[in-house]
Design a protein around this motif. Structure first.
Motif, mmCIF file in Angstrom:
data_model
loop_
_atom_site.group_PDB
_atom_site.id
_atom_site.type_symbol
_atom_site.label_atom_id
_atom_site.label_comp_id
_atom_site.label_asym_id
_atom_site.label_seq_id
_atom_site.Cartn_x
_atom_site.Cartn_y
_atom_site.Cartn_z
ATOM 1 N N ALA A 221 -109.729 -47.793 -25.544
ATOM 2 C CA ALA A 221 -109.261 -48.575 -26.686
ATOM 3 C C ALA A 221 -109.076 -50.018 -26.243
ATOM 4 O O ALA A 221 -108.778 -50.290 -25.081
ATOM 5 N N ASN A 222 -109.304 -50.929 -27.154
ATOM 6 C CA ASN A 222 -109.032 -52.340 -26.916
ATOM 7 C C ASN A 222 -108.043 -52.803 -27.971
ATOM 8 O O ASN A 222 -108.290 -52.635 -29.164
ATOM 9 N N THR A 223 -106.931 -53.374 -27.513
ATOM 10 C CA THR A 223 -105.878 -53.784 -28.429
ATOM 11 C C THR A 223 -105.609 -55.266 -28.257
ATOM 12 O O THR A 223 -105.504 -55.751 -27.119
ATOM 13 N N ALA A 224 -105.504 -55.962 -29.380
ATOM 14 C CA ALA A 224 -105.207 -57.392 -29.303
ATOM 15 C C ALA A 224 -104.184 -57.766 -30.355
ATOM 16 O O ALA A 224 -104.100 -57.146 -31.415
ATOM 17 N N LEU A 225 -103.400 -58.778 -30.026
ATOM 18 C CA LEU A 225 -102.466 -59.347 -30.982
ATOM 19 C C LEU A 225 -102.880 -60.797 -31.195
ATOM 20 O O LEU A 225 -103.011 -61.554 -30.219
ATOM 21 N N LEU A 226 -103.130 -61.150 -32.443
ATOM 22 C CA LEU A 226 -103.730 -62.446 -32.728
ATOM 23 C C LEU A 226 -102.872 -63.260 -33.682
ATOM 24 O O LEU A 226 -102.265 -62.707 -34.610
ATOM 25 N N GLY A 227 -102.824 -64.564 -33.453
ATOM 26 C CA GLY A 227 -102.151 -65.477 -34.371
ATOM 27 C C GLY A 227 -103.192 -66.201 -35.210
ATOM 28 O O GLY A 227 -104.163 -66.745 -34.667
ATOM 29 N N LEU A 228 -103.004 -66.199 -36.526
ATOM 30 C CA LEU A 228 -103.980 -66.819 -37.427
ATOM 31 C C LEU A 228 -103.289 -67.859 -38.292
ATOM 32 O O LEU A 228 -102.062 -67.854 -38.423
ATOM 33 N N SER A 229 -104.091 -68.706 -38.923
ATOM 34 C CA SER A 229 -103.503 -69.762 -39.736
ATOM 35 C C SER A 229 -102.945 -69.215 -41.053
ATOM 36 O O SER A 229 -101.868 -69.590 -41.480
ATOM 37 N N ASP A 230 -103.679 -68.324 -41.695
ATOM 38 C CA ASP A 230 -103.225 -67.824 -42.992
ATOM 39 C C ASP A 230 -103.970 -66.541 -43.386
ATOM 40 O O ASP A 230 -104.816 -66.048 -42.643
ATOM 41 N N TYR A 231 -103.651 -66.021 -44.581
ATOM 42 C CA TYR A 231 -104.242 -64.765 -45.020
ATOM 43 C C TYR A 231 -105.756 -64.850 -45.208
ATOM 44 O O TYR A 231 -106.482 -63.905 -44.917
ATOM 45 N N GLY A 232 -106.213 -66.030 -45.664
ATOM 46 C CA GLY A 232 -107.664 -66.200 -45.844
ATOM 47 C C GLY A 232 -108.395 -66.005 -44.526
ATOM 48 O O GLY A 232 -109.446 -65.340 -44.469
ATOM 49 N N ILE A 315 -104.947 -60.010 -25.306
ATOM 50 C CA ILE A 315 -105.578 -58.696 -25.223
ATOM 51 C C ILE A 315 -104.765 -57.859 -24.245
ATOM 52 O O ILE A 315 -104.437 -58.342 -23.156
ATOM 53 N N ALA A 316 -104.437 -56.651 -24.614
ATOM 54 C CA ALA A 316 -103.674 -55.781 -23.719
ATOM 55 C C ALA A 316 -104.519 -55.414 -22.515
ATOM 56 O O ALA A 316 -105.674 -55.005 -22.670
ATOM 57 N N SER A 318 -103.137 -53.412 -19.984
ATOM 58 C CA SER A 318 -102.548 -52.205 -19.397
ATOM 59 C C SER A 318 -101.925 -51.404 -20.530
ATOM 60 O O SER A 318 -101.750 -51.910 -21.640
ATOM 61 N N LEU A 319 -101.591 -50.170 -20.232
ATOM 62 C CA LEU A 319 -100.952 -49.333 -21.240
ATOM 63 C C LEU A 319 -99.619 -49.949 -21.664
ATOM 64 O O LEU A 319 -99.242 -49.915 -22.838
ATOM 65 N N ALA A 320 -98.916 -50.541 -20.681
ATOM 66 C CA ALA A 320 -97.629 -51.164 -20.987
ATOM 67 C C ALA A 320 -97.808 -52.308 -21.981
ATOM 68 O O ALA A 320 -97.012 -52.480 -22.903
ATOM 69 N N GLU A 321 -98.879 -53.099 -21.773
ATOM 70 C CA GLU A 321 -99.115 -54.220 -22.688
ATOM 71 C C GLU A 321 -99.512 -53.722 -24.075
ATOM 72 O O GLU A 321 -99.121 -54.295 -25.088
ATOM 73 N N THR A 322 -100.288 -52.634 -24.106
ATOM 74 C CA THR A 322 -100.644 -52.037 -25.399
ATOM 75 C C THR A 322 -99.383 -51.618 -26.132
ATOM 76 O O THR A 322 -99.208 -51.877 -27.327
ATOM 77 N N ARG A 323 -98.481 -50.982 -25.389
ATOM 78 C CA ARG A 323 -97.230 -50.526 -26.004
ATOM 79 C C ARG A 323 -96.389 -51.688 -26.513
ATOM 80 O O ARG A 323 -95.792 -51.615 -27.568
ATOM 81 N N SER A 324 -96.354 -52.780 -25.738
ATOM 82 C CA SER A 324 -95.488 -53.895 -26.163
ATOM 83 C C SER A 324 -96.077 -54.586 -27.394
ATOM 84 O O SER A 324 -95.351 -55.139 -28.210
ATOM 85 N N ILE A 325 -97.397 -54.528 -27.534
ATOM 86 C CA ILE A 325 -98.015 -55.082 -28.751
ATOM 87 C C ILE A 325 -97.676 -54.194 -29.955
ATOM 88 O O ILE A 325 -97.242 -54.670 -31.005
ATOM 89 N N TRP A 326 -97.852 -52.888 -29.780
ATOM 90 C CA TRP A 326 -97.559 -51.964 -30.887
ATOM 91 C C TRP A 326 -96.067 -51.967 -31.239
ATOM 92 O O TRP A 326 -95.685 -51.720 -32.389
#
Lengths: 462, 462
Positions: A221-232, A315-316, A318-326
């Motif tokens: 699995a690949n997990t990422a947390l992203l910051g975006l400007s807006d809903y569009g 991008i996570a 490690s498993l720990a980073e995946t968990r902290s994102i979720w």
């Protein structure tokens, strides 16, 4: 064991001592689910151990005119398992366990009272997966997830529970056992009866056993947390992710600044895995078989950054980073104490219109003093959990807030419940997203399967 | 235009000249579908142009006691659209066209009379796909695919038609318009009514419009034709392909030597793209987004050859080669003339038991002189098209062959129809795969929605 009530005596004789609870202390915890809806003390809690006993229970209840509330893990959020005055509770807690797994056919058969997590683990031991997943997995039962057509965090790839069920055994209001334990991936021999019982919240029949579809376990699995400007930008990103990853995209969760700031900064429920302020935060996950897909994931994300679709991201690794994102997304389950009294809306709006819907909600709620909203949800499915604080407001004022929001839902052609179900909490609002002809057909179906209103009375319909 | 029949006169007045056919020459082609089932000349063919007119038609038919047969493209293989004595045909051929596409929401709305291919092409123009696909795509209508819950060649990835429908507009037997044109990916507000009409072969209501789910178009496909030693090897290969490619596996078709030899060598319908004799031939296809996946596909196949899971194989290197591989599988649609009179069984058996089922069929059919079988099907879904020659046998002897095969289907817990539906052809055999309690619930549903038997009478039930 006699109760001076001939019907209860007959049920006690049928079920034996371990099969029925009559004392108020024993019955109290069966009064309601986690929705917070008030529940009455059940007259008795019936705990049959197999389908035949459950069928006999329903025959007796039919004969004596006793209404029953079917219960699984009582993790529902709409009061669908709450006990109304004079109801008996019919608990599936003794009908539990995985019955069979066929790794070639990719099927698993289980009793309805089996916790979701037990099914997930049994599949995983064979290198397979049951893909329905919700936060309450350890307590929620398979029967409950079927009765409510549970959604959760992987709907974008695997669909709701409905899509993952092949066959059901169901007991009808009069005790008839309807056995439709189909294991075939394709079967067009007459009406697909199981569809009626999936998502009907125990009002048409009681699910006792189920055949579930499994899928091969994903290996990476690949997990990422992203910051975006807006809903569009988030809509564009969703389109891009779908084109690039198709069915490998398993989660696309949206967190608005209202939610992010509250759980990360104000209540400090979690540490923010991403710094800086953004107009919207997206949790995105892909899952892969055989190969990791890591390079392709990073290349795609790099491309999104270059094209300014994404402002920043992690991008996570490690498993720990995946968990902290979720953990940021799952903090929604822990904000009750910090946020205080609130309404938890479970709305569905077509994804392309969700952004403007939220703006309209914000404008409408501005008319209510100190009424604060948090926005979080399964963005890829257009499923918004709108959490509105109610402070010290009384029922009438709370009703007014609901009236405003569900009014907008109607205007936006949305649904008053995307995944939690109607239960008692939303039955008053059903007509905001279902018209008269639809409700008429639903009530005719209810009358056909349960003419005397013995199955979970007072749920879905007013 | 007067007919001396007040009911037909009223219908003619309602629909106008272009909306009704009364002459035998005009009506003849509406008598039946491609199943070969005998159909009677319709008393009239009704061709409403919109939902309101169709609703008025049903109101009139209700008042005058006229039974109607809803018809799409008449490409069904079970007699579901055949006209029985005294029936009127209700054709959707004028209610055609794509109404809307929402590329963000991944939805397409179309009239029920729209050919499947028109919908597929409209989606493709926007870089999207409607994934349901069947050989008769140019003629089969969306309404027909919904009424029969059409399957086809990509079920292993995308599911049957049911899984690809979000909302329906339906006209009921008494003319009520039930509008459930849901566009939301998740909606748990009450019973999911559309499920009742999908796969019920026009016996509960008439689909007039539909909201379909689209998916991003895949950009690359890898197609291979493989020779294997036997069915056991094919099961292992299926497991391996699922583990390696997950939802990227879009087709896993099985062709037994009986079928292969007939279409490639005896009837010479196609040139064999693979030489040598094998115990089983598998057509396997994967589809990918963004990247070709070619290397991974070749590496996996190389591994299967090394491990002797596969004896021999070819990978398509051009569109022409892909077509020539698919041509062997699609020759099933062209063998009528060469093979002579036959029964085309559409059986479903759990994949892990399909091999032994075929052996049992072979043993049982050996008792019938000169009775030859061809075996081909959607192996990944356990869907076998068993084609049994009947030569000059009369109806009684044909019935005896059916009795033997459907008897085995019952023993193997299979289905008498995996994807073609029951229609008139299989209603006698429904009880081989549905028990009394199931059929009782089906007939009660039929009575609820169509108490006077006006909607496609004589279909599904005897």
């Amino acid at each position: 064991m006699t109760t001076r009530d001939p019907a209860l005596d007959a049920l006690a004789a049928l079920l034996g001592e371990s099969g029925i609870l009559l004392g108020p202390a024993d019955c109290a915890r069966y009064a309601t689910d986690v929705s917070g809806e008030r529940g009455e003390l059940p007259r008795a809690v019936l705990r049959p151990a197999n389908t035949q006993d459950l069928s006999e229970v329903m025959r007796l209840c039919h004969r004596h005119g006793l209404p029953v509330v079917p219960q699984g893990g009582r993790t529902g959020l709409s009061g669908g398992a709450s006990c109304l005055d004079g109801n008996l509770v019919l608990s599936l807690e003794r009908m539990t366990g995985v019955i069979a797994i066929d790794p070639d056919a990719l099927t698993l058969v289980a009793w309805a009272g089996t916790p979701l997590q037990t099914v997930q683990e049994a599949a995983r031991e064979r290198g397979l997966e049951y893909p329905v997943d919700i936060g309450s997995r350890s307590t929620a039962t398979i029967g409950g997830t079927i009765a409510t057509n549970a959604g959760g965090i992987r709907v974008i790839r695997h669909g709701m529970t409905r899509q993952n069920i092949l066959g059901l055994e169901v007991v009808l209001a009069n005790g008839t056992i309807l056995s439709d334990l189909n294991e075939l991936p394709k079967n067009n021999a007459g009406y697909d009866l199981k569809q009626l019982f999936i998502g009907s919240e125990g009002t048409l029949g009681i699910v006792t056993r189920a055949v579930m579809k499994l899928v091969p376990a994903t290996t990476h699995a690949n997990t990422a947390l992203l910051g975006l400007s807006d809903y569009g930008a988030a809509l564009d990103l969703l389109g891009s992710a779908r084109r690039r990853f198709g069915p490998q995209l398993v989660a696309f969760e949206g967190m608005w600044p209202s939610y992010w700031d509250f759980v990360c900064e104000e209540a400090k429920l979690v540490r923010p895995p991403l710094s800086g302020r953004h107009g919207l935060y997206v949790l995105l996950e892909t899952a892969h078989e055989g190969a990791s897909g890591e390079e392709a994931f990073e290349a795609w994300l790099g491309h999104c950054l270059e094209n300014e679709l994404v402002e920043d991201g992690v991008i996570a690794k490690s498993l720990a980073e995946t968990r902290s994102i979720w953990a940021v997304r799952e903090a929604v389950g822990e904000l009750d104490a910090a946020f205080g009294a609130h309404i938890n809306f479970d709305l569905g709006i077509v994804p392309s219109r969700l952004g403007s819907f939220i703006e309209a909600c914000d404008r409408a709620l501005a008319a209510f003093v100190d009424c604060r909203s948090l926005h979080v949800g399964h963005m890829g499915d257009g499923n918004l959990h709108l959490i509105v604080s109610t402070g010290s407001r009384g029922p009438q004022e709370v009703h007014e807030i609901e009236n405003v929001i569900y009014g907008l839902v109607g205007e936006w052609h949305g649904t008053v419940t995307a995944e939690h179900g109607v239960g008692t909490l939303k039955r008053h609002w059903l007509s905001r997203c279902r018209d008269e002809s639809q409700i008429a057909v639903m009530t005719r179906l209810k009358a056909l399967f349960d003419p005397f209103g013995r199955l979970n009375p007072g749920k879905i319909f007013e």
